[in-house]
Write a protein that holds these residues in place. Structure first.
Motif, mmCIF file in Angstrom:
data_model
loop_
_atom_site.group_PDB
_atom_site.id
_atom_site.type_symbol
_atom_site.label_atom_id
_atom_site.label_comp_id
_atom_site.label_asym_id
_atom_site.label_seq_id
_atom_site.Cartn_x
_atom_site.Cartn_y
_atom_site.Cartn_z
ATOM 1 N N ASN A 32 15.375 1.913 -8.589
ATOM 2 C CA ASN A 32 13.682 2.426 -9.394
ATOM 3 C C ASN A 32 12.912 2.439 -9.187
ATOM 4 O O ASN A 32 11.964 3.974 -9.371
ATOM 5 N N ALA A 33 12.375 2.541 -7.451
ATOM 6 C CA ALA A 33 11.633 3.406 -7.281
ATOM 7 C C ALA A 33 11.553 2.687 -5.301
ATOM 8 O O ALA A 33 12.291 1.764 -5.365
ATOM 9 N N MET A 34 11.379 3.418 -4.365
ATOM 10 C CA MET A 34 11.207 3.576 -3.570
ATOM 11 C C MET A 34 9.460 3.920 -2.893
ATOM 12 O O MET A 34 8.254 4.194 -3.611
ATOM 13 N N GLY A 35 8.961 3.135 -1.990
ATOM 14 C CA GLY A 35 7.456 3.221 -0.985
ATOM 15 C C GLY A 35 7.335 2.581 -0.691
ATOM 16 O O GLY A 35 8.619 2.225 0.286
ATOM 17 N N TRP A 36 6.375 2.704 0.616
ATOM 18 C CA TRP A 36 6.249 2.062 1.711
ATOM 19 C C TRP A 36 4.276 1.475 1.564
ATOM 20 O O TRP A 36 3.541 2.173 0.594
ATOM 21 N N TYR A 37 4.416 0.145 2.562
ATOM 22 C CA TYR A 37 2.820 -0.423 2.197
ATOM 23 C C TYR A 37 2.855 -0.763 3.867
ATOM 24 O O TYR A 37 4.106 -0.357 5.455
ATOM 25 N N ARG A 38 2.240 -1.176 3.965
ATOM 26 C CA ARG A 38 1.103 -1.467 5.807
ATOM 27 C C ARG A 38 0.740 -2.922 5.882
ATOM 28 O O ARG A 38 0.734 -3.088 4.624
ATOM 29 N N GLN A 39 0.571 -3.235 6.897
ATOM 30 C CA GLN A 39 -0.076 -4.918 7.219
ATOM 31 C C GLN A 39 -0.366 -4.849 8.723
ATOM 32 O O GLN A 39 0.456 -4.655 9.116
ATOM 33 N N MET A 51 6.651 6.012 -4.854
ATOM 34 C CA MET A 51 7.662 7.010 -5.555
ATOM 35 C C MET A 51 9.083 6.755 -6.520
ATOM 36 O O MET A 51 9.479 5.674 -6.168
ATOM 37 N N THR A 52 8.354 6.863 -8.254
ATOM 38 C CA THR A 52 9.819 6.424 -8.950
ATOM 39 C C THR A 52 11.052 7.520 -9.123
ATOM 40 O O THR A 52 11.077 8.100 -8.267
ATOM 41 N N SER A 53 12.089 6.087 -9.971
ATOM 42 C CA SER A 53 12.682 7.247 -9.928
ATOM 43 C C SER A 53 12.981 8.578 -10.849
ATOM 44 O O SER A 53 13.363 9.729 -10.659
ATOM 45 N N GLY A 54 11.371 8.801 -11.466
ATOM 46 C CA GLY A 54 10.993 9.954 -12.179
ATOM 47 C C GLY A 54 10.809 11.245 -11.418
ATOM 48 O O GLY A 54 9.923 12.539 -11.410
ATOM 49 N N SER A 55 10.202 10.692 -10.427
ATOM 50 C CA SER A 55 9.263 11.341 -8.525
ATOM 51 C C SER A 55 8.048 10.838 -9.803
ATOM 52 O O SER A 55 7.050 12.375 -8.434
ATOM 53 N N THR A 68 2.608 12.388 2.801
ATOM 54 C CA THR A 68 3.215 12.394 1.417
ATOM 55 C C THR A 68 4.299 11.635 1.585
ATOM 56 O O THR A 68 5.400 11.239 2.599
ATOM 57 N N ILE A 69 4.655 11.275 0.043
ATOM 58 C CA ILE A 69 5.837 10.837 0.147
ATOM 59 C C ILE A 69 7.308 11.515 -0.685
ATOM 60 O O ILE A 69 6.947 12.269 -1.613
ATOM 61 N N SER A 70 8.509 11.012 -0.496
ATOM 62 C CA SER A 70 9.584 12.169 -0.919
ATOM 63 C C SER A 70 10.413 11.284 -0.591
ATOM 64 O O SER A 70 10.175 10.308 -0.286
ATOM 65 N N ARG A 71 11.518 11.512 -1.957
ATOM 66 C CA ARG A 71 12.476 10.517 -1.605
ATOM 67 C C ARG A 71 14.122 12.091 -1.607
ATOM 68 O O ARG A 71 14.164 12.843 -2.381
#
Length: 116
Positions: A32-39, A51-55, A68-71
């Motif tokens: 459904n969605a992918m993303g990045w986090y940081r610590q 970024m969601t499945s709908g971009s 920039t995030i991309s899938r």
């Protein structure tokens, strides 16, 4: 089960660039969605970009215009292109995916270090 495997971290000078990759593999029914986090050391984990499945995308304010995030929807992979890196971007970066049936999953993390 599903695994998220990250790559692309490393050491870079301020102003440089890195590209992170995260590939999901296993029994995937949908993402459904992918993303990045940081610590960063001594700090809580924070959202960097999703970024969601709908971009549709969402960015943390301090990275807007630089990251920039991309899938790749066929390869179940998410990327994070990081430009104009700053020392304050130093952190462990984690990939996250919202998976159909399985829920949220995390990658193992990849270290990004930006020297001044």
């Amino acid at each position: 089960q599903v695994q998220l495997v990250e790559s692309g971290g490393g050491l870079v000078q301020a102003g440089g660039s890195l590209r992170l990759s995260c590939a999901a593999s296993g029994r995937i029914f949908g993402i459904n969605a992918m993303g990045w986090y940081r610590q960063a050391p001594g700090k809580q984990r924070e959202l960097v970009a999703t970024m969601t499945s709908g971009s549709s995308t969402n960015y943390e304010d301090s990275v807007k215009g630089r990251f920039t995030i991309s899938r790749d929807y066929v390869a179940n992979t998410v990327y994070l292109q990081m430009n104009s890196l700053k020392p304050e971007d130093t952190a462990v970066y984690y990939c996250n995916a919202d998976l159909t049936r399985w829920g949220y999953r995390w990658g193992q993390g990849t270290q990004v270090t930006v020297s001044s």
